[in-house]
Design a protein around this motif. Structure first.
Motif, PDB file in Angstrom:
ATOM      1  N   THR A  39       0.843  -1.205   0.000  1.00  0.00           N
ATOM      2  CA  THR A  39       0.000   0.000   0.000  1.00  0.00           C
ATOM      3  C   THR A  39       0.875   1.250   0.000  1.00  0.00           C
ATOM      4  OG1 THR A  39      -1.805  -1.165   1.088  1.00  0.00           O
ATOM      5  CG2 THR A  39      -1.823   1.231   1.247  1.00  0.00           C
ATOM      6  N   SER A  43       0.600   4.106  -2.738  1.00  0.00           N
ATOM      7  CA  SER A  43       0.363   5.489  -2.317  1.00  0.00           C
ATOM      8  C   SER A  43       1.489   6.419  -2.753  1.00  0.00           C
ATOM      9  CB  SER A  43       0.186   5.554  -0.796  1.00  0.00           C
ATOM     10  OG  SER A  43      -0.972   4.841  -0.422  1.00  0.00           O
ATOM     11  N   GLN A  95      -7.094   1.630  -0.348  1.00  0.00           N
ATOM     12  CA  GLN A  95      -7.417   2.718   0.580  1.00  0.00           C
ATOM     13  C   GLN A  95      -8.861   2.672   1.055  1.00  0.00           C
ATOM     14  OE1 GLN A  95      -5.273   5.181   1.812  1.00  0.00           O
ATOM     15  NE2 GLN A  95      -3.758   3.835   0.908  1.00  0.00           N
TER      16      GLN A  95
END
Length: 182
Positions: A39, A43, A95
């Protein structure tokens, strides 16, 4: 480059996890930890693109030639590279909905025979998401149900290097050729 550093961090972390644990223990811990690192990769990619876009938009204005040029480059890469689109959608999915990586296997390495941790995406789970199904369904169906993230990250590194070069070239040209902003 941030993606390469994150990928190296993920590889090292997988190696450490593989050495420190018994293969039958800590399955959920591994899954959470690998998703956390992945993640971060997703991101970081999204932040890079969004910050560059916002910087040019703020400096030159939304209707400027310069901003339209940047938007055109970003659109070109989105349209041209499946893995670029996949990363964008995986970031949103991670997310807002669920872990992106649903399986981590211990597999034997071809190089030294030791086991390695290998994270996988679950195509069928991703296709349950309406947005992913609409945007990527046709291409995702060409993958096996479980497919490794390694190739996606490697591809993203290459795409991001090309994209960075192109965007920085635009920015350099703007510095030397553009009149004052708005």
């Amino acid at each position: 480059m941030c993606i390469r550093d994150s990928n190296n961090s993920l590889r090292k972390h997988l190696d450490v996890l593989n050495q420190k644990i018994h293969k039958h223990d800590y399955g959920e811990f591994i899954l959470i930890d690998v998703n956390r690192i992945f993640t971060n990769i997703l991101s970081s990619f999204k932040a890079f693109v969004d910050h560059f876009d916002a910087k040019i938009k703020k400096y030159y204005g939304e209707k400027s030639y310069q901003y339209k040029q940047v938007k055109s480059i970003l659109s070109e890469y989105y349209d041209k590279y499946f893995n670029y689109r996949l990363i964008c959608e995986l970031r949103n999915y991670s997310q807002h909905f669920n872990y992106v990586i649903q399986k981590v296997n211990f597999e034997q390495s071809n190089i030294d025979g030791n086991s390695i941790l290998k994270p996988y995406l679950d195509r069928d789970l991703l296709l349950k998401d309406e947005r992913i199904r609409k945007k990527l369904g046709h291409e995702l169906r060409m993958y096996n149900n479980l497919f490794p993230i390694d190739e996606i990250i490697f591809s993203l590194q290459n795409i991001l290097e090309k994209l960075t070069d192109k965007l920085l070239l635009v920015e350099i040209c703007l510095l030397y050729t553009s009149p004052s902003p708005r």
